[in-house]
Design an enzyme around this catalytic site. Structure first.
Site, PDB file in Angstrom:
ATOM      1  N   CYS A 185      -0.482   2.833   0.843  1.00 26.47           N
ATOM      2  CA  CYS A 185      -1.546   2.196   0.068  1.00 26.47           C
ATOM      3  C   CYS A 185      -0.985   0.897  -0.517  1.00 26.47           C
ATOM      4  O   CYS A 185       0.212   0.614  -0.418  1.00 26.47           O
ATOM      5  CB  CYS A 185      -2.027   3.130  -1.046  1.00 26.47           C
ATOM      6  N   SER A 199       1.804   7.678   1.441  1.00 26.24           N
ATOM      7  CA  SER A 199       3.249   7.495   1.330  1.00 26.24           C
ATOM      8  C   SER A 199       3.940   7.545   2.692  1.00 26.24           C
ATOM      9  O   SER A 199       5.173   7.588   2.764  1.00 26.24           O
ATOM     10  CB  SER A 199       3.838   8.579   0.415  1.00 26.24           C
ATOM     11  N   GLU A 244       3.093  10.220 -11.815  1.00 25.04           N
ATOM     12  CA  GLU A 244       1.990   9.446 -12.397  1.00 25.04           C
ATOM     13  C   GLU A 244       1.424  10.137 -13.622  1.00 25.04           C
ATOM     14  O   GLU A 244       1.144   9.496 -14.648  1.00 25.04           O
ATOM     15  CB  GLU A 244       0.875   9.238 -11.372  1.00 25.04           C
ATOM     16  N   CYS A 285      -8.608   6.144  -7.419  1.00 24.96           N
ATOM     17  CA  CYS A 285      -8.473   4.946  -6.584  1.00 24.96           C
ATOM     18  C   CYS A 285      -9.333   5.087  -5.336  1.00 24.96           C
ATOM     19  O   CYS A 285      -9.162   6.029  -4.561  1.00 24.96           O
ATOM     20  CB  CYS A 285      -7.009   4.745  -6.203  1.00 24.96           C
ATOM     21  N   SER A 314       1.520  14.609  -3.066  1.00 22.72           N
ATOM     22  CA  SER A 314       0.270  15.270  -3.487  1.00 22.72           C
ATOM     23  C   SER A 314      -0.891  14.781  -2.642  1.00 22.72           C
ATOM     24  O   SER A 314      -1.749  15.562  -2.210  1.00 22.72           O
ATOM     25  CB  SER A 314      -0.007  14.969  -4.964  1.00 22.72           C
ATOM     26  N   ASN A 315      -0.918  13.479  -2.407  1.00 21.83           N
ATOM     27  CA  ASN A 315      -1.964  12.897  -1.571  1.00 21.83           C
ATOM     28  C   ASN A 315      -1.900  13.471  -0.163  1.00 21.83           C
ATOM     29  O   ASN A 315      -2.927  13.739   0.463  1.00 21.83           O
ATOM     30  CB  ASN A 315      -1.793  11.371  -1.551  1.00 21.83           C
ATOM     31  N   CYS A 359       1.720   0.471  -9.890  1.00 21.16           N
ATOM     32  CA  CYS A 359       0.475   0.091  -9.233  1.00 21.16           C
ATOM     33  C   CYS A 359      -0.516  -0.442 -10.269  1.00 21.16           C
ATOM     34  O   CYS A 359      -0.678   0.166 -11.329  1.00 21.16           O
ATOM     35  CB  CYS A 359      -0.111   1.308  -8.515  1.00 21.16           C
ATOM     36  N   THR A 418      -4.971   9.089 -10.175  1.00 21.24           N
ATOM     37  CA  THR A 418      -5.657   8.168  -9.262  1.00 21.24           C
ATOM     38  C   THR A 418      -5.822   8.693  -7.844  1.00 21.24           C
ATOM     39  O   THR A 418      -6.685   8.219  -7.108  1.00 21.24           O
ATOM     40  CB  THR A 418      -4.922   6.815  -9.195  1.00 21.24           C
TER      41      THR A 418
END
Length: 294
Positions: free
Chosen positions: A13, A268, A129, A196, A225-226, A97, A165
């Protein structure tokens, strides 16, 4: 003939890209740069940067350093980290970010204006985060990971809800609905959509991508996590989906009677790693074909 497609919407990202570009820029100027935590939740990318001179440290090690440069990654950090840096004369290379930085400011402003309210953050406990966000409230914010956690809130007190996010928009809305249905008439509730969109939009995209192929190889580090969210989306759409960290984990038996392979990844996941997985398959296919023709 086997068709392999790499998802053009997968990969770093904006925030991660900026952090890695800054790390490479600084490492061209000097031999060593410290980074507080893994710069990205991908082991192979971390190893690549480590060879260039990026040294990953933790918060305990940070407190022992003096007169050096330390990079803060895209996830962001709590105010206490900046205080340690000032005390130890550490120069901060801040690559937080912009989306995360704006969220931190919003939470701090809310906390300063009403410190007695419940500031609730939908996110993963212990995630970098989230630790940075909770730090904006002197560590008083409440982290909820699911609806079961939400049930423990005090619905007789004001609630201000934010989100990490990179969380799922659908899950966030479920939490909003639950609080709206349980909040006392004497208390107020406000929710702030801080997810986001560059990340959130990938969920729909990756579902479409997974549906187009017989086999999905989702390339992601185990800490992401994403990555967990996006892989689960792939699995829902295409049961023949496998999460891997690199080409060495690819089982060629997965490709038996397969016509189309889709390779995708998390925010990532570097593009070069997805390409490496594609090249691994192509080389194996060529070797198998050559042996069959002998």
């Amino acid at each position: 003939m086997l068709r392999i497609e790499i998802d053009t919407q997968s990969g770093f990202c904006f925030g991660v890209t900026t952090a890695i570009n800054k790390a490479e820029e600084k490492l061209r100027e000097e031999n060593t740069l410290y980074c507080l935590g893994d710069i990205v939740h991908n082991g192979m990318e971390c190893q690549r940067l480590q060879k260039m001179g990026l040294a990953t440290i933790n918060h305990e090690q940070l407190s022992q350093l003096h007169d050096v440069k330390v990079m803060l990654r895209a996830h962001g950090e709590p105010p206490t980290t900046y205080a340690v840096a000032r005390k130890n004369n550490i120069e901060i290379v801040d690559t937080t970010c912009p989306v995360v930085l704006q969220l931190q400011k919003r939470i701090k402003k809310q906390f300063d204006s009403n410190p007695n309210a419940q500031i609730v953050i939908f996110g993963k406990n212990g995630h970098a985060e989230v630790l940075g966000l909770v730090g904006q409230t002197n560590n008083t914010a409440i982290v909820v990971e699911n609806l079961e956690d939400v049930e423990k809130l005090d619905f007789n007190r004001d609630i201000f809800l934010y989100s990490q996010t990179t969380k799922s928009l659908d899950e966030f809305h479920l939490i909003i609905n639950y609080i709206q249905n349980h909040i006392s008439n004497e208390a107020s509730f406000k929710s702030f959509d801080t997810i986001c969109r560059q990340v959130a939009n990938r969920i729909t995209n990756i579902a479409d991508f997974a549906a187009r192929h017989n086999l999905i190889l989702f390339v992601s580090g185990g800490k992401s996590s994403n990555g967990k969210v996006l892989f689960n989306q792939c699995k829902m759409v295409n049961q023949n989906s496998h999460q891997i960290e690199g080409p060495e984990e690819i089982d060629m038996k997965w490709l038996d009677n397969i016509e189309s392979v889709g390779i995708c990844g998390a925010t990532s996941t570097p593009k070069w790693l997805m390409e490496k997985c594609r090249n691994f398959i192509l080389e194996k296919e060529i070797n198998i074909s050559s042996n069959n023709n002998k």
